[in-house]
Design a protein around this motif. Structure first.
Motif, short mmCIF file in Angstrom:
data_model
loop_
_atom_site.label_atom_id
_atom_site.label_comp_id
_atom_site.label_asym_id
_atom_site.label_seq_id
_atom_site.Cartn_x
_atom_site.Cartn_y
_atom_site.Cartn_z
N VAL A 1 0.86 -1.18 0.00
CA VAL A 1 0.00 0.00 0.00
C VAL A 1 0.89 1.23 0.00
O VAL A 1 1.67 1.45 0.94
CB VAL A 1 -0.94 0.01 1.21
CG1 VAL A 1 -1.80 1.27 1.21
CG2 VAL A 1 -1.82 -1.24 1.22
N ARG A 2 0.79 2.04 -1.04
CA ARG A 2 1.71 3.17 -1.21
C ARG A 2 1.20 4.47 -0.60
O ARG A 2 2.00 5.31 -0.19
CB ARG A 2 1.94 3.40 -2.71
CG ARG A 2 2.60 2.23 -3.42
CD ARG A 2 4.07 2.15 -3.11
NE ARG A 2 4.72 1.05 -3.80
CZ ARG A 2 6.00 0.76 -3.70
NH1 ARG A 2 6.79 1.49 -2.93
NH2 ARG A 2 6.52 -0.27 -4.35
N SER A 3 -0.12 4.68 -0.58
CA SER A 3 -0.64 5.98 -0.18
C SER A 3 -2.02 5.84 0.44
O SER A 3 -2.83 5.03 -0.02
CB SER A 3 -0.71 6.90 -1.41
OG SER A 3 -1.18 8.18 -1.07
N VAL A 4 -2.28 6.62 1.50
CA VAL A 4 -3.59 6.63 2.15
C VAL A 4 -4.00 8.07 2.47
O VAL A 4 -3.15 8.93 2.66
CB VAL A 4 -3.58 5.80 3.46
CG1 VAL A 4 -3.42 4.32 3.16
CG2 VAL A 4 -2.50 6.28 4.42
N ALA A 5 -5.31 8.29 2.54
CA ALA A 5 -5.82 9.62 2.88
C ALA A 5 -7.25 9.51 3.38
O ALA A 5 -8.00 8.60 2.97
CB ALA A 5 -5.75 10.55 1.68
N PHE A 6 -7.65 10.43 4.25
CA PHE A 6 -9.04 10.56 4.68
C PHE A 6 -9.81 11.48 3.74
O PHE A 6 -9.24 12.41 3.14
CB PHE A 6 -9.10 11.17 6.09
CG PHE A 6 -8.97 10.19 7.21
CD1 PHE A 6 -10.06 9.45 7.65
CD2 PHE A 6 -7.75 10.01 7.84
CE1 PHE A 6 -9.93 8.55 8.70
CE2 PHE A 6 -7.61 9.12 8.89
CZ PHE A 6 -8.71 8.38 9.32
N SER A 7 -11.12 11.25 3.65
CA SER A 7 -12.00 12.21 3.00
C SER A 7 -12.13 13.45 3.88
O SER A 7 -11.84 13.40 5.08
CB SER A 7 -13.39 11.59 2.76
OG SER A 7 -14.01 11.28 4.01
#
Length: 346
Positions: A234-240
């Motif tokens: 998993v390279r990238s994560v973000a919240f809405s």
């Protein structure tokens, strides 16, 4: 660096300056300037509208520049290097403002606090350091990680810091005192990406262990383990923006996934990329934003390939802002492209 005609795809201007590989590029928050760091031991500032080189920040002698970032007001630039030093620069004049010394190994990650008054840095020396951006004075050293710290970030209110480390932990720290608040354990490999939720109550992390994890920032409880990336990093994560959803990008089958932050349920699988996804983001209204990115030698938007990149223009790093994308190349050249909405190339 190149500026392209969005209607024809023809190169209009060539901006050259770096003489070696470009490691890091970033836009200012108003998208008017671009900063880049390179193996040629310099930092360069560019006008994003004209492509003109505004400043060259030197002073790294024989050391590559690994990481650069703008202050929130765009008036300063912070940089980290293999020479173990963090430097603060005046973005208007290129003058060196502060030299922040204390790390004993390469600096991998730097960021300004939300109010621009402090700087945080993560290093291969296993520590995180907090600095006064006005004076350069060291404020705090955060110790506890047993491996390199490649990722650090401030909470939205600037009161906490989150870090990810090769020791497989995500840690929360009190930004005022340096006290460790929580150790979030569960990943079985390096966390690659960490972020706070918009309200600061949760943390999301993505990892080499192929999972996305949600944590309660107050009580260190794991809330959800989001599995479904089919055995890939998993390279990238973000919240809405409302904190109700999480988006993740991975190497697995070039898929972007959208998750329910409360239940962990997979809501959407967004397919169409032909190479791994390294960057994901939401639009301000909370709808997933198709973004410009490099997709298997194409400049693409969402699932649509727009412009084929010849071999000399394929990047070693990239950054996006709205309709613009900047590419750093192994040759030391930087290409700046602006693509108007609805543009098609044939």
């Amino acid at each position: 660096m190149r500026l392209w005609d969005a209607a024809t795809g023809d190169p209009l201007l060539t901006f050259e300056g770096h003489s070696d590989s470009v490691h890091s590029v970033a836009f200012s928050l108003d998208s008017k300037q671009i900063v880049s760091g390179s193996d040629d031991k310099t930092i360069r500032l560019w006008d994003a509208a004209t492509g003109a080189m505004l400043q060259t920040f030197g002073g790294y002698l024989d050391w590559a520049v690994y990481t650069v970032a703008f202050s929130p007001d765009g008036k300063q630039v912070v940089s980290g290097s293999d020479n173990k030093i963090v430097r603060l620069w005046d973005a208007a004049t290129g003058a060196l403002l502060q030299t922040l010394e204390g790390h004993s190994d390469s600096v991998r990650s730097v960021a300004f606090s939300p109010d621009g008054k402090q700087v945080i840095s993560g290093s291969d020396d296993k520590t995180i350091r907090l600095w006064d951006a006005a004076t350069g004075a060291p404020l705090l050293t955060f110790e506890g990680h047993s491996y390199s710290v490649p990722s650090v970030a401030f909470s939205p209110n600037g009161k906490q810091i989150v870090s990810g480390s090769g020791d497989r932990t995500v840690r929360l720290w009190d930004a005022a005192t340096g006290a460790p608040l929580q150790i979030l354990e569960g990943h079985s490999s390096l966390p690659t990406s960490v972020a706070f939720s918009p309200d600061g109550k949760q943390v999301v992390s993505g990892s080499y262990d192929r999972t996305v994890r949600l944590w309660d920032a107050a009580i260190k409880a794991p809330l959800q383990t989001l599995e479904g990336h089919l055995g890939w990093v998993v390279r990238s994560v973000a919240f809405s923006p409302n904190g109700k959803q999480v988006v993740s990008g991975s190497d697995d089958e070039t898929i972007v996934r959208l998750w329910d932050a409360a239940t962990g349920a997979l809501q959407q699988t967004l397919e169409g990329h032909s190479s791994h996804v390294t960057s994901v983001a939401f639009s301000p209204d909370g709808k997933l934003l198709p973004h410009l990115h490099v997709n298997n030698h194409w400049l693409a938007e969402g699932n649509t390939n727009l412009l084929w990149l010849p071999i000399d223009y394929r990047p070693t790093c990239e950054a996006e802002w709205g309709r613009a994308v900047i590419l750093g190349h192994a040759s030391g050249r930087i290409s700046f492209l602006y693509i108007e909405k609805g543009s098609k190339f044939v």
